[in-house]
Design an enzyme around this catalytic site. Structure first.
Site, PDB file in Angstrom:
ATOM      1  N   ASP A 133      -5.282  40.756   5.996  1.00  7.59           N
ATOM      2  CA  ASP A 133      -4.439  41.928   5.755  1.00  7.59           C
ATOM      3  C   ASP A 133      -5.023  42.813   4.661  1.00  7.59           C
ATOM      4  O   ASP A 133      -5.059  44.036   4.770  1.00  7.59           O
ATOM      5  CB  ASP A 133      -3.022  41.493   5.359  1.00  7.59           C
ATOM      6  CG  ASP A 133      -2.399  40.565   6.389  1.00  7.59           C
ATOM      7  OD1 ASP A 133      -2.946  40.468   7.502  1.00  7.59           O
ATOM      8  OD2 ASP A 133      -1.382  39.932   6.066  1.00  7.59           O
ATOM      9  N   GLU A 148      -5.683  35.529  15.689  1.00  9.65           N
ATOM     10  CA  GLU A 148      -4.456  35.265  14.922  1.00  9.65           C
ATOM     11  C   GLU A 148      -4.476  33.852  14.361  1.00  9.65           C
ATOM     12  O   GLU A 148      -4.807  32.905  15.077  1.00  9.65           O
ATOM     13  CB  GLU A 148      -3.252  35.460  15.840  1.00  9.65           C
ATOM     14  CG  GLU A 148      -2.063  36.073  15.152  1.00  9.65           C
ATOM     15  CD  GLU A 148      -2.338  37.495  14.683  1.00  9.65           C
ATOM     16  OE1 GLU A 148      -2.686  37.661  13.493  1.00  9.65           O
ATOM     17  OE2 GLU A 148      -2.203  38.419  15.492  1.00  9.65           O
ATOM     18  N   HIS A 149      -4.111  33.747  13.092  1.00 11.98           N
ATOM     19  CA  HIS A 149      -4.112  32.459  12.388  1.00 11.98           C
ATOM     20  C   HIS A 149      -5.506  31.825  12.378  1.00 11.98           C
ATOM     21  O   HIS A 149      -5.641  30.602  12.398  1.00 11.98           O
ATOM     22  CB  HIS A 149      -3.066  31.501  12.981  1.00 11.98           C
ATOM     23  CG  HIS A 149      -1.659  31.906  12.634  1.00 11.98           C
ATOM     24  ND1 HIS A 149      -1.092  31.628  11.412  1.00 11.98           N
ATOM     25  CD2 HIS A 149      -0.731  32.607  13.328  1.00 11.98           C
ATOM     26  CE1 HIS A 149       0.137  32.120  11.383  1.00 11.98           C
ATOM     27  NE2 HIS A 149       0.379  32.734  12.521  1.00 11.98           N
ATOM     28  N   THR A 150      -6.506  32.668  12.383  1.00 12.87           N
ATOM     29  CA  THR A 150      -7.888  32.185  12.279  1.00 12.87           C
ATOM     30  C   THR A 150      -8.460  32.451  10.894  1.00 12.87           C
ATOM     31  O   THR A 150      -9.408  31.799  10.483  1.00 12.87           O
ATOM     32  CB  THR A 150      -8.795  32.885  13.308  1.00 12.87           C
ATOM     33  OG1 THR A 150      -8.590  34.290  13.196  1.00 12.87           O
ATOM     34  CG2 THR A 150      -8.477  32.439  14.721  1.00 12.87           C
ATOM     35  N   ASP A 151      -7.884  33.428  10.166  1.00 14.38           N
ATOM     36  CA  ASP A 151      -8.568  33.865   8.929  1.00 14.38           C
ATOM     37  C   ASP A 151      -8.630  32.764   7.865  1.00 14.38           C
ATOM     38  O   ASP A 151      -9.660  32.596   7.214  1.00 14.38           O
ATOM     39  CB  ASP A 151      -8.009  35.189   8.366  1.00 14.38           C
ATOM     40  CG  ASP A 151      -6.547  35.153   7.962  1.00 14.38           C
ATOM     41  OD1 ASP A 151      -5.858  34.144   8.246  1.00 14.38           O
ATOM     42  OD2 ASP A 151      -6.091  36.143   7.358  1.00 14.38           O
ATOM     43  N   LEU A 162       3.670  44.082   9.476  1.00  6.52           N
ATOM     44  CA  LEU A 162       2.594  45.081   9.524  1.00  6.52           C
ATOM     45  C   LEU A 162       1.919  45.199   8.156  1.00  6.52           C
ATOM     46  O   LEU A 162       1.275  46.186   7.851  1.00  6.52           O
ATOM     47  CB  LEU A 162       3.140  46.438   9.994  1.00  6.52           C
ATOM     48  CG  LEU A 162       3.736  46.437  11.406  1.00  6.52           C
ATOM     49  CD1 LEU A 162       4.364  47.783  11.739  1.00  6.52           C
ATOM     50  CD2 LEU A 162       2.667  46.091  12.450  1.00  6.52           C
ATOM     51  N   SER A 163       2.096  44.185   7.339  1.00  7.32           N
ATOM     52  CA  SER A 163       1.398  44.060   6.054  1.00  7.32           C
ATOM     53  C   SER A 163       1.786  45.110   5.027  1.00  7.32           C
ATOM     54  O   SER A 163       0.927  45.695   4.364  1.00  7.32           O
ATOM     55  CB  SER A 163      -0.116  44.103   6.257  1.00  7.32           C
ATOM     56  OG  SER A 163      -0.525  42.986   6.961  1.00  7.32           O
TER      57      SER A 163
HETATM   58  C1  GLA Z   1      -0.403  36.928   7.974  1.00  6.61           C
HETATM   59  C2  GLA Z   1      -1.419  36.578   6.885  1.00  6.61           C
HETATM   60  C3  GLA Z   1      -2.849  36.770   7.395  1.00  6.61           C
HETATM   61  C4  GLA Z   1      -3.067  36.051   8.727  1.00  6.61           C
HETATM   62  C5  GLA Z   1      -1.945  36.368   9.707  1.00  6.61           C
HETATM   63  C6  GLA Z   1      -2.041  35.546  10.965  1.00  6.61           C
HETATM   64  O1  GLA Z   1      -0.477  38.286   8.271  1.00  6.61           O
HETATM   65  O2  GLA Z   1      -1.204  37.388   5.746  1.00  6.61           O
HETATM   66  O3  GLA Z   1      -3.767  36.336   6.410  1.00  6.61           O
HETATM   67  O4  GLA Z   1      -3.187  34.668   8.521  1.00  6.61           O
HETATM   68  O5  GLA Z   1      -0.668  36.166   9.141  1.00  6.61           O
HETATM   69  O6  GLA Z   1      -3.184  35.852  11.689  1.00  6.61           O
END
Ligand code: GLA
Length: 370
Positions: free
Chosen positions: A160, A32-35, A113-114
């Site tokens: 996402d 999480e928060h690594t991308d 959930l994108s």
């Molecule tokens: C959101 C962003 C992703 C990612 C997450 C955290 O979903 O759209 O790119 O950074 O937060 O992991």
């Protein structure tokens, strides 16, 4: 869903649609928060999605059967995601034809959930087919990411869009955000994915998200690396002694340790080591709470409740945080007991009633002639 979309279509347009596309939401298992730090992630596309009926036309005309709030949370209207996708395609020199479209979605709104990535990919899959653009699922993810970062203007990472476009049925997707290479990762037999939606609105999510992106960039600069992907705990300690502030130190420590946990979770899933899976999910949550500071009491208490419930292997918050959902891995067959026990303990905190449901790892976006 398709039925509702067809009814809406018939009410709005003459004649039938020519294509039907779909694109799933996603849940992130770890990473999480690594991308946006060129790190590692392990999301899965889920069996909740955006469905789109479409047809080439003289001009764009997009309607929605039901507009989840989430699709609006970063801007004035859901159509701007479709317009951003068109702009991103055109920026590549491609010519997406004008289309009429009806979209519907069963992704819960505002939950992290994108649904916005799913909306983008449903449009892009449609344009790819109707316009014969010949883009791969990787390309479509890339266009969707450009649409979101350059044309909608939110500095998200690629997770996402890649999950929604390239998801594999029955598997999570391990992605290295530096090389952009990905491979499916099967969950062990007998493990199910559960989403625990706190239904806590993700207030200020976009501005706090951007703040984290900047904090990471600052920390990387202080450590002297191009991105936090290159940082080690030793280098981080060095930077602290040289004056890196506490916030920057903790943000970077989350990213460095979280990348390690992604690799460790791949091993634990492969070895079907339930205890280790649970431990890694717990550590990830704790790091997001203490170091990265993106949880809220609802997420912490939901994880606490889920962890005590029968059948629970592990649980953590998922997505950007500041509200939204947790994810749990549970033993197959234990869903009803797990849900009852989790709901029972979470109720005692007095928050709004959560929504707890099982999902399956699903294939990414697709489009067929109708
Ligand atoms: C959101 C962003 C992703 C990612 C997450 C955290 O979903 O759209 O790119 O950074 O937060 O992991």
């Amino acid at each position: 869903m398709l039925q509702n979309a067809l009814e809406r279509w018939a009410a709005r347009f003459d004649g039938p649609p020519t294509v039907v596309s779909q694109a799933p939401g996603r849940v992130n298992l770890i990473g999480e928060h690594t991308d946006y730090n060129e790190g590692l992630v392990l999301p899965a596309a889920i069996d909740l999605n955006v469905v789109l009926l479409g047809r080439e036309a003289d001009e764009d005309d997009f309607v929605s059967v039901q507009v989840p709030d989430s699709i609006d949370y970063r801007g004035p209207g859901w159509r701007r995601y479709a317009q951003a996708c068109r702009a991103a395609l055109e920026a590549r020199g491609l010519k997406p034809p004008p289309i009429q479209a009806v979209v519907d979605s069963n992704l819960p709104g505002g939950s992290g959930l994108s649904s916005s990535a799913a909306l983008e990919l449903a449009f892009l899959a449609c344009w790819n087919q109707v316009g014969g653009l010949g883009l791969s699922s990787f390309d479509l993810a890339e266009v969707a990411w450009q649409a979101e970062t350059e044309f909608v203007g939110v500095k998200v990472g690629r997770m996402d869009q890649m999950a929604s476009s390239m998801g594999v049925e029955g598997s999570a997707l391990f992605i290295d955000m530096r090389t952009l290479e990905s491979r499916p990762c099967r969950l062990p037999d007998g493990v199910e994915i559960v989403i625990l939606d706190t239904r806590k609105p993700r207030a200020l999510a976009a501005s706090k998200y951007n703040e984290r992106v900047e904090e990471c960039a600052r920390a990387a600069a202080a450590i002297g690396v191009p991105s936090l992907r290159d940082a080690s705990l030793e280098a981080l300690e060095g930077a602290r002694l040289a004056g890196l502030d506490d916030v920057g130190y903790r943000r970077a420590r989350h990213v460095v340790t979280e990348n390690g946990r992604v690799i460790a979770l791949l091993d634990a899933l492969d070895a079907n080591n339930r205890r280790q899976i649970g431990r890694l999910l717990a550590e990830s949550h704790e790091s997001l709470r203490g170091d990265y500071e993106v949880t809220v009491p609802e997420l912490d208490d939901m994880v606490r409740s889920a962890r005590m419930a029968p059948g629970c292997i592990g649980a953590r918050m998922t997505g950007a945080g500041f509200g939204g959902c947790c994810v749990a891995l549970i033993e197959t067959g234990s869903f009803q007991d797990f849900k009852a026990a989790t709901t029972g303990s979470y109720d005692m905190y007095g928050y709004v009633k959560p929504d707890i449901f099982a999902v399956t790892a699903s294939a990414g976006a697709s489009c067929q002639w109708y």
